[in-house]
Scaffold this motif. Structure first.
Motif, PDB file in Angstrom:
ATOM      1  N   ILE A 288      -1.406   2.331  12.260  1.00 39.97           N
ATOM      2  CA  ILE A 288       0.132   2.400  12.245  1.00 39.97           C
ATOM      3  C   ILE A 288       0.422   3.704  11.450  1.00 39.97           C
ATOM      4  O   ILE A 288       1.462   4.084  11.495  1.00 39.97           O
ATOM      5  N   ASP A 289      -0.400   4.479  10.654  1.00 43.52           N
ATOM      6  CA  ASP A 289      -0.172   5.937  10.152  1.00 43.52           C
ATOM      7  C   ASP A 289      -1.485   6.641   9.932  1.00 43.52           C
ATOM      8  O   ASP A 289      -2.465   5.837   9.604  1.00 43.52           O
ATOM      9  N   ASP A 290      -1.423   7.967  10.361  1.00 42.99           N
ATOM     10  CA  ASP A 290      -2.667   8.756  10.102  1.00 42.99           C
ATOM     11  C   ASP A 290      -2.258   9.933   9.473  1.00 42.99           C
ATOM     12  O   ASP A 290      -3.231  10.913   9.669  1.00 42.99           O
ATOM     13  N   THR A 291      -1.429   9.927   8.469  1.00 47.39           N
ATOM     14  CA  THR A 291      -0.971  11.200   8.046  1.00 47.39           C
ATOM     15  C   THR A 291      -1.109  11.168   6.374  1.00 47.39           C
ATOM     16  O   THR A 291      -0.811  12.129   5.794  1.00 47.39           O
ATOM     17  N   LEU A 292      -1.796  10.099   5.871  1.00 45.99           N
ATOM     18  CA  LEU A 292      -2.109   9.982   4.438  1.00 45.99           C
ATOM     19  C   LEU A 292      -3.126  11.074   3.992  1.00 45.99           C
ATOM     20  O   LEU A 292      -3.911  11.658   4.748  1.00 45.99           O
ATOM     21  N   ASP A 293      -3.158  11.393   2.779  1.00 48.64           N
ATOM     22  CA  ASP A 293      -4.117  12.502   2.157  1.00 48.64           C
ATOM     23  C   ASP A 293      -4.835  11.728   1.012  1.00 48.64           C
ATOM     24  O   ASP A 293      -4.360  12.006  -0.264  1.00 48.64           O
ATOM     25  N   GLY A 294      -6.052  11.335   1.081  1.00 50.11           N
ATOM     26  CA  GLY A 294      -6.426  10.248  -0.026  1.00 50.11           C
ATOM     27  C   GLY A 294      -5.667   9.047  -0.261  1.00 50.11           C
ATOM     28  O   GLY A 294      -5.220   8.753  -1.578  1.00 50.11           O
ATOM     29  N   GLY A 295      -5.604   8.264   0.704  1.00 47.57           N
ATOM     30  CA  GLY A 295      -5.072   7.096   0.592  1.00 47.57           C
ATOM     31  C   GLY A 295      -5.709   5.950  -0.574  1.00 47.57           C
ATOM     32  O   GLY A 295      -6.992   6.166  -0.506  1.00 47.57           O
ATOM     33  N   HIS A 296      -5.009   5.382  -1.478  1.00 48.36           N
ATOM     34  CA  HIS A 296      -5.642   4.609  -2.518  1.00 48.36           C
ATOM     35  C   HIS A 296      -5.020   3.160  -2.711  1.00 48.36           C
ATOM     36  O   HIS A 296      -5.460   2.156  -3.016  1.00 48.36           O
ATOM     37  N   ALA A 297      -3.582   3.291  -2.839  1.00 45.61           N
ATOM     38  CA  ALA A 297      -2.988   2.218  -3.358  1.00 45.61           C
ATOM     39  C   ALA A 297      -2.717   1.322  -1.890  1.00 45.61           C
ATOM     40  O   ALA A 297      -2.083   1.751  -0.945  1.00 45.61           O
ATOM     41  N   LEU A 298      -2.845  -0.014  -2.211  1.00 45.66           N
ATOM     42  CA  LEU A 298      -2.396  -0.757  -1.112  1.00 45.66           C
ATOM     43  C   LEU A 298      -2.172  -2.414  -1.546  1.00 45.66           C
ATOM     44  O   LEU A 298      -2.884  -2.771  -2.146  1.00 45.66           O
ATOM     45  N   LEU A 299      -1.008  -2.962  -0.921  1.00 44.73           N
ATOM     46  CA  LEU A 299      -0.660  -4.135  -1.249  1.00 44.73           C
ATOM     47  C   LEU A 299      -0.009  -4.974  -0.015  1.00 44.73           C
ATOM     48  O   LEU A 299       0.962  -3.840   0.654  1.00 44.73           O
ATOM     49  N   THR A 300       0.127  -6.100   0.064  1.00 45.12           N
ATOM     50  CA  THR A 300       1.333  -6.657   0.752  1.00 45.12           C
ATOM     51  C   THR A 300       2.122  -7.696   0.110  1.00 45.12           C
ATOM     52  O   THR A 300       1.756  -8.140  -0.945  1.00 45.12           O
ATOM     53  N   ALA A 301       3.539  -7.590   0.532  1.00 44.31           N
ATOM     54  CA  ALA A 301       4.551  -8.563  -0.082  1.00 44.31           C
ATOM     55  C   ALA A 301       5.670  -8.603   0.545  1.00 44.31           C
ATOM     56  O   ALA A 301       6.147  -7.888   1.377  1.00 44.31           O
ATOM     57  N   ASP A 302       6.503  -9.718   0.632  1.00 42.59           N
ATOM     58  CA  ASP A 302       7.554 -10.155   1.363  1.00 42.59           C
ATOM     59  C   ASP A 302       8.632  -9.486   0.157  1.00 42.59           C
ATOM     60  O   ASP A 302       9.260 -10.278  -0.258  1.00 42.59           O
ATOM     61  N   LEU A 303       9.164  -8.277   0.673  1.00 44.94           N
ATOM     62  CA  LEU A 303       9.994  -7.726  -0.099  1.00 44.94           C
ATOM     63  C   LEU A 303      11.672  -8.156   0.012  1.00 44.94           C
ATOM     64  O   LEU A 303      12.390  -7.858  -0.644  1.00 44.94           O
ATOM     65  N   ASP A 304      11.767  -8.564   1.202  1.00 44.06           N
ATOM     66  CA  ASP A 304      13.105  -8.752   1.966  1.00 44.06           C
ATOM     67  C   ASP A 304      13.497 -10.125   2.049  1.00 44.06           C
ATOM     68  O   ASP A 304      14.526 -10.523   2.561  1.00 44.06           O
ATOM     69  N   GLY A 305      12.203 -11.110   1.887  1.00 44.20           N
ATOM     70  CA  GLY A 305      12.367 -12.598   1.946  1.00 44.20           C
ATOM     71  C   GLY A 305      12.591 -12.972   3.265  1.00 44.20           C
ATOM     72  O   GLY A 305      13.247 -13.953   3.580  1.00 44.20           O
ATOM     73  N   ASP A 306      12.076 -12.142   4.244  1.00 47.48           N
ATOM     74  CA  ASP A 306      12.288 -12.511   5.755  1.00 47.48           C
ATOM     75  C   ASP A 306      11.229 -13.456   6.437  1.00 47.48           C
ATOM     76  O   ASP A 306      10.872 -13.677   7.763  1.00 47.48           O
ATOM     77  N   GLY A 307      10.103 -13.689   5.455  1.00 48.43           N
ATOM     78  CA  GLY A 307       8.925 -14.427   5.865  1.00 48.43           C
ATOM     79  C   GLY A 307       7.625 -13.547   6.391  1.00 48.43           C
ATOM     80  O   GLY A 307       6.538 -13.989   6.974  1.00 48.43           O
ATOM     81  N   ARG A 308       8.176 -12.205   6.483  1.00 45.30           N
ATOM     82  CA  ARG A 308       7.174 -11.290   7.062  1.00 45.30           C
ATOM     83  C   ARG A 308       6.890 -10.250   5.716  1.00 45.30           C
ATOM     84  O   ARG A 308       7.697  -9.732   5.353  1.00 45.30           O
ATOM     85  N   ASP A 309       5.505 -10.004   5.397  1.00 44.02           N
ATOM     86  CA  ASP A 309       5.137  -9.249   4.551  1.00 44.02           C
ATOM     87  C   ASP A 309       5.299  -7.733   4.800  1.00 44.02           C
ATOM     88  O   ASP A 309       5.029  -7.317   6.070  1.00 44.02           O
ATOM     89  N   GLU A 310       5.652  -6.978   3.850  1.00 44.04           N
ATOM     90  CA  GLU A 310       5.633  -5.503   4.199  1.00 44.04           C
ATOM     91  C   GLU A 310       4.122  -4.961   3.574  1.00 44.04           C
ATOM     92  O   GLU A 310       3.653  -5.980   2.742  1.00 44.04           O
ATOM     93  N   ILE A 311       3.799  -3.776   3.879  1.00 40.58           N
ATOM     94  CA  ILE A 311       2.849  -3.092   3.166  1.00 40.58           C
ATOM     95  C   ILE A 311       3.198  -2.047   2.593  1.00 40.58           C
ATOM     96  O   ILE A 311       4.193  -1.186   2.750  1.00 40.58           O
ATOM     97  N   VAL A 312       2.692  -2.035   1.239  1.00 42.03           N
ATOM     98  CA  VAL A 312       3.041  -0.820   0.360  1.00 42.03           C
ATOM     99  C   VAL A 312       1.771  -0.104   0.377  1.00 42.03           C
ATOM    100  O   VAL A 312       0.758  -0.555  -0.029  1.00 42.03           O
ATOM    101  N   SER A 313       1.808   1.317   0.182  1.00 37.40           N
ATOM    102  CA  SER A 313       0.787   2.083   0.137  1.00 37.40           C
ATOM    103  C   SER A 313       0.940   3.375  -0.520  1.00 37.40           C
ATOM    104  O   SER A 313       2.023   4.131  -0.127  1.00 37.40           O
TER     105      SER A 313
END
Length: 380
Positions: A288-313
């Motif tokens: 879904i994204d190939d533009t990072l340079d040295g990717g490291h942080a990654l987590l999932t969480a439902d930040l808006d309460g819609d039942g679908r998790d977002e990805i934070v990276s």
């Protein structure tokens, strides 16, 4: 400590009323080599505090919510790399397991594993003892592997003791320690090369937690059976390029309503955010994204309460910043990226309700900074 508050501009996507807005707060700016943030109630006052681990300072510190006063947990160790905190509640003492003495070269990495416990006042330095030495000890996570409610500390080294860069050809021992006993027990030595990331998940909702791993071999699920035996199942093969530029680097499990997905940074310290979706032919890989340079942080969480998790990276290379990815469709076939912080080259992030308003906030650390991002809810 300088306090900075800034309303984050999340781009054109903010027009969607369901998306959460965030306000940035700077907690610290002197954490040279900032590498990990852990959200936990360190002093048991029903507020979630932040532990900041930085590789190049002489102390391990925690910041007390709500004023973010700084306290030293311990001092004098070198090459801090990772920790986790377990609080069993009641009269039992909270415990930190900490890995130090890290180097990317196994021959130079002592890999010291420590147990730390507070005295009567957690604001004072904690007691510390060494329990193990395992080269390149790199990821520490507590997990309830057998459903007993008693967690053990999982230790995932980066590479085998006989490995050398760039290919790191050697078996990697994934191990755990039972609190109180603190004796190394083997989970698996089937990994070869770099084992960079792990995530503790309840994969099948049975109350027994499993281990997701991200390595040169891709993404795997390790599960302890009721017979005491471990099974290892491949979820995804990772980036197809040869080592050391292939496989997976970090991994997280997310939910999409009643469904789920696995996301990963690929390859090792790579440029891709990948979503694995469960299909008729198994887990299908989608970049879904190939533009990072040295990717490291990654987590999932439902930040808006819609039942679908977002990805934070976040990524730590040139122009390092931190993103949020949101699923545009219920099945996760399409994702939208927006910027959380264009000035945060995040090495790690955590999600927790830091101000007690019922919304999940974010905390990220990288370079020399530790920040938390207040979830203000959807745009109005």
């Amino acid at each position: 400590m300088r306090l900075c508050i800034r309303l984050l501009a999340l781009g054109a996507a903010l027009g969607a009323s369901s998306q959460a807005q965030f306000r940035e707060h700077v907690v610290a700016e002197d954490l040279k080599g900032a590498y990990q943030v852990v959200a936990a109630d360190v002093n048991r006052d029903a507020r979630v505090d932040l532990i900041g681990l930085a590789m190049n300072i002489g102390e391990l510190v925690w910041f007390e919510n709500p004023g973010w006063q700084r306290h030293a947990i311990t001092q004098g160790l070198k090459s801090w790399i990772n920790l986790d905190l377990y609080d069993p509640g009641g009269s039992a003492t909270p415990t930190i397991v900490l890995a130090t003495g890290f180097s990317m070269e196994p021959a130079k990495s002592v890999g010291i594993v420590h147990v730390l416990q507070p005295g009567k006042d957690p604001k004072e330095p904690w007691g510390i003892k060494e329990i193990d030495r395992l080269p390149t000890s790199h990821r520490i996570r507590f997990a309830d592997l057998d459903g007993s409610g008693k967690k053990v500390a999982v230790n995932a080294p980066l590479a085998g003791a006989g490995a050398a860069s760039p290919d790191y050809r050697d078996k990697v021992p994934l191990v755990f320690y039972r609190p109180g006993v603190w004796k190394r027990e083997l989970i698996s030595d089937d990994f070869d090369g770099v084992l960079h990331g792990i995530a503790i998940v309840d994969w099948d909702g049975d109350g027994r937690q499993e281990i997701l791993t991200a390595s040169f071999q891709g993404v795997h699920l390790l599960k302890l059976g009721k017979d005491g035996r471990w099974t290892r199942t491949q979820i995804g093969t990772g980036n197809p390029n040869p080592r050391p530029k292939g496989g997976s680097s970090d991994v997280a499990l997310g939910k999409l309503g009643k469904g789920r997905f696995v996301c990963a940074i690929e390859p090792w310290h790579g440029n891709e955010i990948v979503v694995y979706r469960e299909g008729a032919k198994g887990w299908e890989r989608m970049v879904i994204d190939d533009t990072l340079d040295g990717g490291h942080a990654l987590l999932t969480a439902d930040l808006d309460g819609d039942g679908r998790d977002e990805i934070v990276s976040g990524y730590r290379g040139k122009g390092g910043r931190t993103y949020i990815y949101s699923a545009d469709t219920p099945d996760g076939a399409k994702w939208t990226r927006r910027t959380l912080d264009e000035n945060m080259p995040a090495a790690a992030c955590a999600a927790a309700d830091l101000n007690g308003d019922g919304r999940l906030d974010l905390a990220c650390t990288g370079a020399s900074s530790l920040k938390w991002y207040e979830n203000l809810g959807p745009a109005r």
